[in-house]
Structures are given as structure tokens and as C-alpha cells.
Design an enzyme around this catalytic site. Structure first.
Site, PDB file in Angstrom:
ATOM      1  N   SER A 484      38.825  58.581  18.512  1.00 21.90           N
ATOM      2  CA  SER A 484      37.556  58.974  17.919  1.00 21.90           C
ATOM      3  C   SER A 484      36.992  60.162  18.707  1.00 21.90           C
ATOM      4  CB  SER A 484      36.597  57.786  17.881  1.00 21.90           C
ATOM      5  OG  SER A 484      35.498  58.052  17.047  1.00 21.90           O
ATOM      6  N   ASP A 572      40.780  56.091   6.998  1.00 20.76           N
ATOM      7  CA  ASP A 572      39.647  56.391   7.878  1.00 20.76           C
ATOM      8  C   ASP A 572      38.575  57.140   7.096  1.00 20.76           C
ATOM      9  OD1 ASP A 572      37.939  57.167   9.953  1.00 20.76           O
ATOM     10  OD2 ASP A 572      39.588  57.574  11.343  1.00 20.76           O
ATOM     11  N   HIS A 604      39.566  53.642  10.857  1.00 16.13           N
ATOM     12  CA  HIS A 604      39.164  54.309  12.105  1.00 16.13           C
ATOM     13  C   HIS A 604      39.475  53.393  13.284  1.00 16.13           C
ATOM     14  CE1 HIS A 604      37.117  57.516  14.159  1.00 16.13           C
ATOM     15  NE2 HIS A 604      36.299  56.694  14.761  1.00 16.13           N
TER      16      HIS A 604
END
Length: 634
Positions: A484, A572, A604
Site C-alpha cells: 500500500s 483492489d 488490497h
């Protein structure tokens, strides 16, 4: 341990990344049963087991597609609820399980395609009911509903007027909304149902709360809310805000630490408030520095806490008790004995270990995580954690800089399977809480404003330099690894400072901040004013758009010469697959080595254990190839 012990104690990737044997236990309201997560058909599902008999445990959910992680007891012993999305798309639904009918299928209580349910909360004052927020009417606006658990009936209590980010409903039926003003301030306002208007009660500077205010929980009598406030303070403390006057009254604070608000990012982490989930009573507050500190706010809990903390030398994590506060089930955070979970009876004094989630892992083989403080080049002190391999001379080691996500999150002490994998393979692991990380006060947080690919990255490089100067790390064998925001930091590392790193692993990191911000889901965009727009920039402003692009790895892709591995979930919705495709395509066009793994049934971050095992086995081989490590040879 002797130097050769490392080779003899190699841990297989599966042993670290497969599902736990058991995890996440919570006690029933009457104190007779526990519900917990355990594998069924290679996916975590909810099981129920008696605490007082030898009756065999029963699997009560049946999801063989995706692991379940969040479930809720209800005040009716017949019903248990759990939350699930579809292959990582974050479209969360609430499902009901009938514990009285083992053959009945789970019922989707929020069956609205393309909508998600958030903020699920059992209602202490209204037995059989729960509150939740749904965006079924408008993807950007969450309305407040009351759910009748037994019938599945949903009753709308408040339709979002357009700026409400969250709702509260008191036992008397009064409604309050948390709203964002055009300038980004956070307002608590009372909702006038008859006129459809909001009456402001209190206002907070939104720039002080990039992820909104946490905690924000109604008191059982409905006259106030317990909130984490940093008004006129650098530290986040616990206050009671009066719903009639808007005045804040101090409830508790720590002289050095912030309230532990990590659950605002990861809801499965413990809340900063310890409450009896069935009565709503406030029992304690959690603060987090190098380690956790709990302040008991209830005399009964104070005596309970004293005994609970004797069960482990770890930090108290998940806590649940029955309605009476007599029987408890608690888990512990620990760097080498993760998630050990105990039963405790305060009346009899009885305690017993219920389970260790990973009984096959030997704590003596796992590596201890040590808090360290690293000076940044401008003098800012950076809290960090260093993990060194067991049984190996800690000098001149290959180093992996593991970067946390967010960036409004923080690394903390405890078990981390990635850290243990890396340490087991002979790498030193460094996790640094760079400026802009949460949990270290408002000034440390705001030091990250405008510093993406700037001082936030300098902090990471300073941490590497520190590890080299201390003698731990070989400067020619340093890797950067993150997911991330940590994936973005990884890409920044190989584009802005390409000479520092010998290998890099980016997991779902944005390569272009402009396209990343423009493709975030609609429901997430209103809140960007106090986080991404403040800290990085608003792409709708041409000048800020240019700056965002300049801070994006894609703008310097020609600088990459470091071997790179990229990992992405196809579903995602936060960092869409195109962000990874762009960087991979650009590198392949230049003939630069890049390894690309995409999983079609993930979002994600990966949830399913088979995907995690694939990813970390590949990462293990990749790092070994470029840092001269020792991968799992199986």
C-alpha cells in the site's frame, strides 16, 4: 544459540502464512461458549465450542471461497453475525447464522449489489437490534439503518443529507451526525428529523484528524460520546463530549503516549476503549508506545486486569467478557508467542490456556523484536523496531527495510509473519515509523505534510544509514519491501534513490499519485481533504497535480535499475491494478528485471492463505537471489 542453529531451525513458508489453527476467540453473553476462527475447507470460518463440556466444536459458517475475519455474538443465543466481502472488493455485507439450525444457510442481511455496510454496532439499549451504515441509495452517502436481527428487517433512521460521514443514535432515539465542512473541519451535529436539518454541537480541526476522530463511541446513557481528542494538545487523550453542550471533559490520558487508534485502519485490531460489549460499560483505555499500556477505568476491571496481565509477558490484545464481567477470554500480542488465548474466571480465579494459534512455531526459534530510536538528518527522533536473526552474528547482515502502509498507520511490537520469515532466512529487518506515522503525537504526524518522496523518504534512508553505521547491515545488500503506502515508498526508493537498494518488493503500491487519487472509490473521496489532499495534493488543482506527478515513481521510471517484484490483487479498489501494470509495462519495455504476481481473487492485500503462501515463497526466492540469502528450498 550456536551459529549453525539457524540452518537447523528453518521455518517453512507454509508454517508462517497458512491459516492459524484457531484465532479471534470471543465469549458468549452468558459465558458458556466461545466463538472463534478456524479452517474449514482451507478457509477460516466461525466455530462455536462449549467452555464447560467436552461437546465437540461446531463449524457454523460455510465459506469455502474467502476466509471470514469479523463476526459478532448477538444478545439472542440463536443468532451469530459475520461480515464478508467478495474476493477483496471491500463491498462488505452482514450475514446471519442460525445457531439453532446447523443445516440452515447463512442469510445476507444487506443484499444490495454494489453497496457496502459499515459501522456495524449492536445496540445495548435495544435488544435484538443493530445499527449499520449503508450506501445502497447513493454510493457516496451512507444512511443510518436499524437492523432487526431476527427478521432481517432494515428500517432507515436517517437519510444522509450529503455531508454526514457517520451517525449516532441515542437510547432516546436522538440522532447525531459526524459531518465534514467544505473546509475539512469535522462537526458533530444533532439531526432534526422533522426539519431535516443539522444543529452543530462541536467542531474539530479536520487537519488534526487525517482519518477522522477515533474512538467516537456513544456513552450507554446516550448523553455523551467518548472520543479521542487532541484539542489543545499534542497527544490524543480520552474525553467525554457532552451532546447537549459540546463541552469536553477529560476522562483519561497518558503523559507520553497516544491512545492506540490503529483499529481505525485495521478494524480487526483492538479498540482503544475496552468495554463490556453487552452492557456498554467503559472498562479501560489502551495507549501505545514501544509497548502497550492499559489504564483501568473501572474498579472491577482493575482487579481483573491485574490477574489477566499475569497470564503472559505479552501485551493484552483481544478482550471479551460475559454480561456479568465474571468470565473472560483474552488474547495476547507477543513477538514470539503470537495470539496465545486464555480463559479466566474472576470469581473462582481459574485460568487456562485455550489455544496457541500457531502451536507448531517454537518461540525459541522466532526472533525477538527490539524497539530502537533512530535520529533523522534534521534531528527528529524516529521510533523503530529492529529484528535480528537468531543464532547469527549480528554484523554485516543483509537488511530488509519493511515499510508500513497508510501512511497514517504505525509499526508496533508483536508477531509479524513477514518479519519472522525474513529473520529466519538470515536478514536483519528494520521497521521505521517515519514522520507522518500515527501514534506519536500531532506534531510528528503533521511533520509528514508535503513530504511524500521528500522527508518521509529521507527518514527511511536515514534508517538504512543508521543500520549500516551500527554495523548491523551490509550496505550492498539492502532491500526495501512494503504494501500500500509501503509499496509506494518501495517504488520511490528505486526511483528517487536507486543506488541504495539491491532489491525491492512492492505490494499494491500506487505508481502515479494523480491516477491513484482519481480512481479511489467514490465513497472514500469526501474524506480525502484531511489526508491525501492535505499531505500530498489535490489533483483537481493543476499546480498540485504537477507536484503529485513529480512525487510519483512513474515520473522517474527511467531511473529504476534495482531488481523489482510487484504484487497486486486484481480486485483492489483502492490501488487499482493499472497502477502496477504501468510500472511493470514501463520496465519490461526497457528490459529491466521485474517479477509480477497478480491474484484474480484478491483485493488490497491478500486474505486467502494459498495466495499468501505463493506470494511469500516467491518473495523468499527473489530476496535470496539478490541479497545472497537462504530461501526455503522446498
Amino acid at each position: 544459540m550456536p551459529a549453525h542453529a539457524h540452518e537447523a531451525s528453518r521455518i517453512a513458508v507454509e508454517d508462517l502464512f497458512d491459516s492459524p489453527v484457531r484465532a479471534g476467540a470471543s465469549i458468549s453473553p452468558d459465558g458458556t461458549k466461545i466463538a472463534y476462527l478456524s479452517p474449514w475447507r482451507d478457509r477460516l470460518n466461525v466455530w462455536v465450542e462449549s467452555l464447560d463440556s467436552d461437546e465437540e466444536a461446531r463449524c457454523v459458517t460455510a465459506d469455502d471461497n474467502r476466509s471470514v475475519h469479523i463476526f459478532h455474538w448477538t444478545d439472542d443465543p440463536r443468532w451469530l453475525l459475520y461480515e464478508q466481502d467478495g474476493d477483496g472488493d471491500e463491498m462488505w455485507h452482514v450475514y446471519r447464522v442460525d445457531l439453532a439450525d446447523p443445516d440452515a444457510k447463512a442469510v445476507d442481511l444487506t443484499p444490495f449489489p454494489g453497496a457496502l455496510a459499515v459501522g456495524f454496532e449492536m445496540v445495548v439499549s435495544r435488544p435484538g437490534k443493530a445499527f449499520l451504515h449503508l450506501n445502497a441509495r447513493n454510493p457516496v452517502e451512507f444512511d443510518l439503518y436499524e437492523l432487526d436481527i431476527a427478521t432481517g428487517e432494515l428500517t432507515i433512521l436517517a437519510q444522509n443529507p450529503g455531508q454526514a460521514a457517520g451517525w449516532l443514535c441515542t437510547p432516546a432515539g436522538d440522532l447525531y451526525a459526524q459531518t465534514l465542512t467544505a473546509g475539512g473541519d469535522i462537526e458533530l451535529a444533532q439531526w432534526d428529523t422533522s426539519e431535516g436539518k443539522l444543529r452543530p454541537v462541536a467542531t474539530f480541526d479536520g487537519a488534526d484528524y487525517p482519518l477522522s476522530i477515533q474512538p467516537f463511541e456513544l456513552t450507554p446513557d446516550g448523553t455523551g460520546v467518548w472520543i479521542g481528542s487532541n484539542r489543545n494538545s499534542d497527544r490524543t487523550r480520552l474525553v467525554r463530549l457532552d451532546l447537549a453542550t459540546g463541552e469536553e471533559t477529560g476522562v483519561d490520558s497518558h503523559p507520553v503516549f497516544d491512545l492506540d487508534t490503529r483499529c481505525v485502519v485495521f478494524p480487526t485490531m483492538p479498540s482503544p476503549l475496552i468495554r463490556n460489549q453487552y452492557t456498554g460499560a467503559l472498562l479501560g483505555a489502551r495507549y501505545l508506545g514501544e509497548r502497550q499500556v492499559i489504564h483501568a477505568l473501572d474498579p472491577h476491571f482493575a482487579s481483573v486486569l491485574q490477574n489477566l496481565e499475569q497470564l503472559s509477558d505479552g501485551d493484552l490484545a483481544a478482550v471479551s467478557c460475559d454480561v456479568s464481567g465474571r468470565r473472560w477470554v483474552v488474547g495476547f500480542t507477543h513477538d514470539r508467542d503470537p495470539g496465545a488465548t486464555y480463559f479466566y474466571d474472576h470469581t473462582s480465579g481459574e485460568s487456562r490456556l485455550l489455544y496457541r494459534p500457531y502451536p507448531h512455531l517454537d518461540p525459541d526459534v522466532l526472533a525477538p523484536m527490539t524497539p530502537v530510536t533512530i535520529p533523522a538528518r534534521d534531528g527528529l527522533r524516529l521510533p523503530a523496531y529492529l529484528t535480528l536473526p537468531v543464532g547469527v552474528d549480528p554484523a554485516g547482515l543483509p537488511l530488509v527495510l519493511l515499510v508500513h502502509g497508510g501512511p497514517w498507520f504505525r509499526d508496533s511490537w508483536g508477531y509479524h509473519p513477514v518479519v519472522q520469515l525474513l529473520a529466519n532466512r538470515g536478514y536483519a529487518v528494520l521497521q521505521v515509523n517515519f514522520r507522518g506515522s500515527m501514534g506519536y503525537g500531532k506534531a510528528f504526524l503533521k511533520a509528514g505534510i508535503g513530504e511524500l518522496a521528500g522527508k518521509m523518504h529521507d527518514d527511511l534512508i536515514d534508517a538504512v544509514d543508521w543500520a549500516v553505521k551500527q554495523g548491523y547491515a551490509d550496505p550492498d545488500r539492502v532491500a526495501i519491501f512494503g504494501g500500500s503506502y509501503g509499496g509506494y515508498a518501495t517504488l520511490v526508493g528505486v526511483t528517487f534513490t536507486p543506488d541504495v537498494f539491491a532489491a525491492a518488493i512492492d505490494v499494491c503500491g500506487p505508481s502515479n499519485l494523480v491516477t491513484y487519487l482519481r480512481t479511489l472509490p467514490e465513497f472514500a473521496r469526501p474524506g480525502l481533504v484531511n489526508n491525501w489532499y492535505l499531505y500530498a495534493g489535490d489533483p483537481s488543482d493543476p499546480e498540485q497535480e504537477a507536484d503529485l506527478l513529480a512525487r510519483s515513481p512513474i515520473s522517474r521510471v527511467d531511473q529504476i535499475r534495482t531488481p523489482l517484484m510487484v504484487v497486486q490483487g486484481a480486485n483492489d479498489i483502492r490501488v487499482v491494478k493499472a497502477e502496477s501494470d504501468r510500472i511493470v509495462d514501463a520496465l519490461r519495455a526497457r528490459g529491466v528485471e521485474v517479477e509480477y504476481m497478480v491474484k484474480d481473487n484478491e483485493g488490497h492485500g491478500f486474505v486467502n492463505p494459498d495466495n499468501n503462501i505463493d506470494m511469500y515463497r516467491a518473495a523468499d526466492r527473489f530476496l535470496a537471489r539478490h541479497l545472497s540469502g537462504r530461501p526455503d528450498t522446498e
